[in-house]
Design a protein around this motif. Structure first.
Motif, short mmCIF file in Angstrom:
data_model
loop_
_atom_site.label_atom_id
_atom_site.label_comp_id
_atom_site.label_asym_id
_atom_site.label_seq_id
_atom_site.Cartn_x
_atom_site.Cartn_y
_atom_site.Cartn_z
N ARG A 11 0.83 -1.19 0.00
CA ARG A 11 0.00 0.00 0.00
C ARG A 11 0.88 1.25 0.00
NH1 ARG A 11 -4.18 0.67 4.72
NH2 ARG A 11 -2.75 2.13 5.62
N PRO A 12 0.66 2.17 -0.95
CA PRO A 12 1.44 3.40 -0.95
C PRO A 12 1.23 4.17 0.35
CG PRO A 12 0.22 3.15 -2.99
CD PRO A 12 -0.28 2.10 -2.05
N ARG A 13 2.28 4.74 0.88
CA ARG A 13 2.20 5.49 2.13
C ARG A 13 2.07 6.99 1.88
NH1 ARG A 13 0.71 2.65 6.03
NH2 ARG A 13 1.77 3.95 7.50
N ARG A 14 2.49 7.46 0.71
CA ARG A 14 2.44 8.89 0.39
C ARG A 14 1.53 9.08 -0.80
NH1 ARG A 14 6.36 12.12 2.38
NH2 ARG A 14 6.53 13.33 0.47
N LEU A 15 0.63 10.05 -0.69
CA LEU A 15 -0.29 10.29 -1.79
C LEU A 15 -0.36 11.76 -2.13
CD1 LEU A 15 -3.36 11.56 -1.02
CD2 LEU A 15 -3.41 9.47 0.28
N TRP A 16 -0.81 12.01 -3.33
CA TRP A 16 -1.06 13.37 -3.81
C TRP A 16 -2.57 13.50 -3.89
CZ3 TRP A 16 2.91 16.75 -5.28
CH2 TRP A 16 2.48 17.99 -5.75
N GLY A 47 1.47 15.99 -1.37
CA GLY A 47 1.20 17.19 -2.15
C GLY A 47 -0.29 17.32 -2.37
N ARG A 48 -0.67 18.51 -2.77
CA ARG A 48 -2.10 18.79 -2.94
C ARG A 48 -2.28 19.73 -4.12
NH1 ARG A 48 -6.16 18.80 1.40
NH2 ARG A 48 -4.40 18.37 2.75
N THR A 49 -3.25 19.43 -4.95
CA THR A 49 -3.63 20.29 -6.06
C THR A 49 -5.05 20.76 -5.84
OG1 THR A 49 -2.18 19.17 -7.64
CG2 THR A 49 -4.03 20.41 -8.55
N ARG A 50 -5.25 22.06 -5.89
CA ARG A 50 -6.60 22.64 -5.83
C ARG A 50 -6.93 23.07 -7.26
NH1 ARG A 50 -3.72 23.64 -1.39
NH2 ARG A 50 -4.69 23.23 0.62
N PHE A 51 -7.52 22.13 -7.99
CA PHE A 51 -7.81 22.31 -9.41
C PHE A 51 -9.08 23.16 -9.56
CE2 PHE A 51 -9.58 20.85 -13.48
CZ PHE A 51 -8.48 21.00 -14.29
N VAL A 70 -2.40 8.72 -6.19
CA VAL A 70 -3.12 9.98 -6.35
C VAL A 70 -4.58 9.71 -6.01
CG1 VAL A 70 -3.94 11.71 -8.00
CG2 VAL A 70 -1.58 10.93 -8.10
N ALA A 71 -5.14 10.56 -5.14
CA ALA A 71 -6.55 10.50 -4.80
C ALA A 71 -7.22 11.75 -5.35
CB ALA A 71 -6.74 10.42 -3.29
N ILE A 72 -8.37 11.58 -5.98
CA ILE A 72 -9.11 12.71 -6.55
C ILE A 72 -10.45 12.79 -5.85
CG2 ILE A 72 -10.06 13.73 -8.65
CD1 ILE A 72 -8.03 12.04 -10.25
N HIS A 73 -10.66 13.91 -5.15
CA HIS A 73 -11.92 14.14 -4.42
C HIS A 73 -12.57 15.37 -5.03
CE1 HIS A 73 -14.73 14.14 -1.09
NE2 HIS A 73 -14.51 15.44 -0.95
N ALA A 74 -13.38 15.12 -6.06
CA ALA A 74 -13.99 16.23 -6.79
C ALA A 74 -15.05 15.66 -7.72
CB ALA A 74 -12.93 16.99 -7.57
N GLY A 75 -15.56 16.48 -8.59
CA GLY A 75 -16.59 16.07 -9.53
C GLY A 75 -16.03 15.44 -10.79
N ASP A 76 -16.94 15.14 -11.71
CA ASP A 76 -16.58 14.44 -12.95
C ASP A 76 -15.54 15.17 -13.78
OD1 ASP A 76 -18.48 12.63 -12.20
OD2 ASP A 76 -19.94 13.15 -13.74
N GLY A 77 -15.64 16.50 -13.88
CA GLY A 77 -14.70 17.25 -14.71
C GLY A 77 -13.28 17.17 -14.18
#
Length: 93
Positions: A11-16, A47-51, A70-77
């Motif tokens: 399991r990866p320990r570091r995520l973006w 790291g964190r991206t506020r797209f 990488v985890a993406i917590h956002a909408g479809d776009g």
């Protein structure tokens, strides 16, 4: 071809983390709860991206941050943009 078995079992320990502050699912309380849940699972936000205000990460940036997930917590776009930007990257999304 999928990931080698040893990569799948580790399991990866570091995520973006990619979020979209304008998305209805990414308010301050939801993001604080997500941060707490990730920390509780032993994951470190490298790291964190506020797209779309921040550029999406690329393979070189993820490698520099030592992020294997990488985890993406956002909408479809945002999800579509993130997956497109990460096409060919050998980490986990």
């Amino acid at each position: 071809p999928g990931l080698p078995v040893d990569r799948m079992m580790t399991r990866p320990r570091r995520l973006w983390l990619i979020t979209n502050p304008a998305s209805g699912s990414s308010d301050a309380a939801a993001l604080a709860a997500l941060d707490a849940a990730l920390a509780g699972a032993g994951l470190v936000i490298a790291g964190r991206t506020r797209f779309p205000d921040d550029p999406l990460p690329d393979a070189a940036g993820l490698a520099e941050a030592q992020a294997g997930l990488v985890a993406i917590h956002a909408g479809d776009g945002t999800l579509n943009a993130g997956l497109t930007a990460l096409a060919g990257w050998d980490g986990a999304v």
